[in-house]
Scaffold this active site. Sequence first.
Site, PDB file in Angstrom:
ATOM      1  N   GLU A  16       0.845  -1.205   0.000  1.00 34.76           N
ATOM      2  CA  GLU A  16       0.000   0.000   0.000  1.00 34.76           C
ATOM      3  C   GLU A  16       0.875   1.248   0.000  1.00 34.76           C
ATOM      4  O   GLU A  16       1.889   1.298   0.679  1.00 34.76           O
ATOM      5  CB  GLU A  16      -0.895   0.013   1.249  1.00 34.76           C
ATOM      6  CG  GLU A  16      -1.764   1.267   1.344  1.00 34.76           C
ATOM      7  CD  GLU A  16      -2.651   1.274   2.577  1.00 34.76           C
ATOM      8  OE1 GLU A  16      -3.635   0.523   2.585  1.00 34.76           O
ATOM      9  OE2 GLU A  16      -2.336   2.022   3.518  1.00 34.76           O
ATOM     10  N   ALA A 122     -20.451   1.363   3.511  1.00 31.82           N
ATOM     11  CA  ALA A 122     -19.668   0.887   2.361  1.00 31.82           C
ATOM     12  C   ALA A 122     -20.519  -0.005   1.452  1.00 31.82           C
ATOM     13  O   ALA A 122     -20.372   0.028   0.222  1.00 31.82           O
ATOM     14  CB  ALA A 122     -18.440   0.127   2.848  1.00 31.82           C
ATOM     15  N   HIS A 147     -14.929  -3.873  13.824  1.00 33.41           N
ATOM     16  CA  HIS A 147     -14.774  -2.437  13.548  1.00 33.41           C
ATOM     17  C   HIS A 147     -15.019  -1.668  14.851  1.00 33.41           C
ATOM     18  O   HIS A 147     -15.867  -2.055  15.658  1.00 33.41           O
ATOM     19  CB  HIS A 147     -15.793  -2.015  12.476  1.00 33.41           C
ATOM     20  CG  HIS A 147     -15.633  -0.582  12.056  1.00 33.41           C
ATOM     21  ND1 HIS A 147     -16.391   0.435  12.590  1.00 33.41           N
ATOM     22  CD2 HIS A 147     -14.786   0.005  11.174  1.00 33.41           C
ATOM     23  CE1 HIS A 147     -16.018   1.586  12.037  1.00 33.41           C
ATOM     24  NE2 HIS A 147     -15.047   1.347  11.179  1.00 33.41           N
ATOM     25  N   LYS A 163     -21.760  -6.533   2.566  1.00 29.74           N
ATOM     26  CA  LYS A 163     -20.799  -6.146   1.510  1.00 29.74           C
ATOM     27  C   LYS A 163     -20.723  -7.252   0.455  1.00 29.74           C
ATOM     28  O   LYS A 163     -20.675  -6.995  -0.748  1.00 29.74           O
ATOM     29  CB  LYS A 163     -19.411  -5.904   2.103  1.00 29.74           C
ATOM     30  CG  LYS A 163     -19.335  -4.684   3.024  1.00 29.74           C
ATOM     31  CD  LYS A 163     -17.910  -4.439   3.503  1.00 29.74           C
ATOM     32  CE  LYS A 163     -17.889  -3.478   4.669  1.00 29.74           C
ATOM     33  NZ  LYS A 163     -16.575  -2.938   4.986  1.00 29.74           N
TER      34      LYS A 163
HETATM   35  P1  FAD Z   1     -18.659   0.166   6.684  1.00 27.47           P
HETATM   36  O1  FAD Z   1     -18.637  -1.184   6.079  1.00 27.47           O
HETATM   37  O2  FAD Z   1     -19.761   1.075   6.270  1.00 27.47           O
HETATM   38  O3  FAD Z   1     -18.678  -0.056   8.266  1.00 27.47           O
HETATM   39  C1  FAD Z   1     -18.591   1.042   9.189  1.00 27.47           C
HETATM   40  C2  FAD Z   1     -19.405   0.696  10.429  1.00 27.47           C
HETATM   41  O4  FAD Z   1     -20.804   0.656  10.099  1.00 27.47           O
HETATM   42  C3  FAD Z   1     -19.076  -0.675  11.025  1.00 27.47           C
HETATM   43  O5  FAD Z   1     -19.190  -0.602  12.422  1.00 27.47           O
HETATM   44  C4  FAD Z   1     -20.138  -1.573  10.416  1.00 27.47           C
HETATM   45  O6  FAD Z   1     -20.383  -2.729  11.206  1.00 27.47           O
HETATM   46  C5  FAD Z   1     -21.338  -0.633  10.376  1.00 27.47           C
HETATM   47  N1  FAD Z   1     -22.265  -0.966   9.287  1.00 27.47           N
HETATM   48  C6  FAD Z   1     -21.939  -1.275   8.019  1.00 27.47           C
HETATM   49  N2  FAD Z   1     -23.054  -1.507   7.280  1.00 27.47           N
HETATM   50  C7  FAD Z   1     -24.103  -1.323   8.122  1.00 27.47           C
HETATM   51  C8  FAD Z   1     -25.515  -1.391   7.966  1.00 27.47           C
HETATM   52  N3  FAD Z   1     -26.064  -1.692   6.790  1.00 27.47           N
HETATM   53  N4  FAD Z   1     -26.303  -1.136   9.058  1.00 27.47           N
HETATM   54  C9  FAD Z   1     -25.737  -0.809  10.247  1.00 27.47           C
HETATM   55  N5  FAD Z   1     -24.396  -0.723  10.455  1.00 27.47           N
HETATM   56  C10 FAD Z   1     -23.600  -0.978   9.402  1.00 27.47           C
HETATM   57  N6  FAD Z   1     -10.056   5.215   5.149  1.00 27.47           N
HETATM   58  C11 FAD Z   1      -9.817   6.277   4.323  1.00 27.47           C
HETATM   59  O7  FAD Z   1     -10.269   7.401   4.618  1.00 27.47           O
HETATM   60  N7  FAD Z   1      -9.092   6.127   3.157  1.00 27.47           N
HETATM   61  C12 FAD Z   1      -8.570   4.935   2.779  1.00 27.47           C
HETATM   62  O8  FAD Z   1      -7.919   4.843   1.745  1.00 27.47           O
HETATM   63  C13 FAD Z   1      -8.771   3.813   3.635  1.00 27.47           C
HETATM   64  N8  FAD Z   1      -8.302   2.586   3.307  1.00 27.47           N
HETATM   65  C14 FAD Z   1      -8.587   1.500   4.105  1.00 27.47           C
HETATM   66  C15 FAD Z   1      -8.136   0.226   3.713  1.00 27.47           C
HETATM   67  C16 FAD Z   1      -8.404  -0.886   4.506  1.00 27.47           C
HETATM   68  C17 FAD Z   1      -7.932  -2.247   4.059  1.00 27.47           C
HETATM   69  C18 FAD Z   1      -9.153  -0.744   5.720  1.00 27.47           C
HETATM   70  C19 FAD Z   1      -9.428  -1.937   6.596  1.00 27.47           C
HETATM   71  C20 FAD Z   1      -9.596   0.516   6.114  1.00 27.47           C
HETATM   72  C21 FAD Z   1      -9.333   1.649   5.311  1.00 27.47           C
HETATM   73  N9  FAD Z   1      -9.795   2.925   5.660  1.00 27.47           N
HETATM   74  C22 FAD Z   1      -9.547   4.003   4.840  1.00 27.47           C
HETATM   75  C23 FAD Z   1     -10.511   3.132   6.923  1.00 27.47           C
HETATM   76  C24 FAD Z   1     -12.046   2.979   6.753  1.00 27.47           C
HETATM   77  O9  FAD Z   1     -12.541   4.042   5.969  1.00 27.47           O
HETATM   78  C25 FAD Z   1     -12.644   2.995   8.162  1.00 27.47           C
HETATM   79  O10 FAD Z   1     -12.296   1.840   8.859  1.00 27.47           O
HETATM   80  C26 FAD Z   1     -14.137   3.280   8.266  1.00 27.47           C
HETATM   81  O11 FAD Z   1     -14.405   3.623   9.632  1.00 27.47           O
HETATM   82  C27 FAD Z   1     -15.049   2.137   7.914  1.00 27.47           C
HETATM   83  O12 FAD Z   1     -15.009   1.820   6.605  1.00 27.47           O
HETATM   84  P2  FAD Z   1     -15.824   0.539   6.010  1.00 27.47           P
HETATM   85  O13 FAD Z   1     -15.680   0.629   4.554  1.00 27.47           O
HETATM   86  O14 FAD Z   1     -15.426  -0.700   6.702  1.00 27.47           O
HETATM   87  O15 FAD Z   1     -17.304   0.958   6.464  1.00 27.47           O
END
Ligand code: FAD
Length: 289
Positions: A16, A122, A147, A163
């Site tokens: 990365e 996401a 998370h 997802k």
């Molecule tokens: P989500 O999947 O939306 O999850 C976030 C929270 O919401 C979790 O607690 C989940 O359980 C909950 N949730 C999800 N879906 C639902 C639903 N339908 N109903 C209720 N609750 C729900 N951040 C950056 O800013 N830039 C980056 O480039 C970046 N790269 C990353 C790369 C990796 C491999 C990882 C692991 C993280 C990265 N992050 C980055 C951090 C990431 O943006 C954060 O961890 C963020 O807080 C959550 O992202 P997510 O896509 O997992 O979100």
Amino acid sequence: MKISEKLGHKQTFSFEIFPPRGEMPREAAFGVASEMAHDKPDWISVTYSAGGSGNSANTAPIAGSVERDLGITALAHLTCLGSTCADVDAYVSELVASGVQNVLALRGDRAPGREAIDFEHASDLIAHLREVSPELCIGAACYPEGHVESPTEDESYESLYKKQEAGADYLVSQLFFDNEDFYRFREKCLRHRVKLPIVAGVMPFTSVKQIQRMAFTCGASIPAKVVKRLVLAGDDPAAQAAAGIEYACEQLRDLAANGVDGLHVYSMNKPAIAHTAHDALVECGYLEA
Ligand code: FAD
């Protein structure tokens, strides 16, 4: 090439990088990627405004250069909090025009002023991408220790299942310092019907300060065995960094021996760290020399 195709026929190895902040030229990140390319990773991922750094405009051009100029598959990250469908579509058009087929679809961290507009989670972004850009290969994030915002463990797996159902092709894990957490997580995913390939993310820590920050921002726990090594390293920054890369190589070798789908190194724009991790995996036979 699509990352899902690579994962379909081999155990992968990837790095990365993050785009430069502020006034630092894009060429600096490209220079880092060029050095990392010598180790022939399966892909190099490029973060998107990680930690609210505001450098998201650099992600697509850098990913495009990795793909075009280095001939290495690029994985462009994308976060969706605060974005509209039109913002996302414009970004994807820019990626596709520069030959990038792989996106890591993320929500992004919550921050003041960054509220949900068209995407809450996401999984909403993944569903949108799947619908408007069926040609994309879509990765998503997962968390071996849950998370930080998930109120229960089950909720964490439920959102991973969403997802998968929205159309994600594979998962990349948050960093973790105890491989047992990853192995437990992998098993539990299957019990929660999450069957996507899971790429394990490993971060060589470089200092006490950095690992403490990671523990708070990512919710990763620091096992006693790591603390002991840092105590032994004392106040010497070089000894702390050496302890970090040594520990990460041990983690990588153990993961390689336990049949992972892929290994992703959070190499923090440091080609020397990436290279040491690569050599450790050649030594144990995970990678060819
Ligand atoms: P989500 O999947 O939306 O999850 C976030 C929270 O919401 C979790 O607690 C989940 O359980 C909950 N949730 C999800 N879906 C639902 C639903 N339908 N109903 C209720 N609750 C729900 N951040 C950056 O800013 N830039 C980056 O480039 C970046 N790269 C990353 C790369 C990796 C491999 C990882 C692991 C993280 C990265 N992050 C980055 C951090 C990431 O943006 C954060 O961890 C963020 O807080 C959550 O992202 P997510 O896509 O997992 O979100």
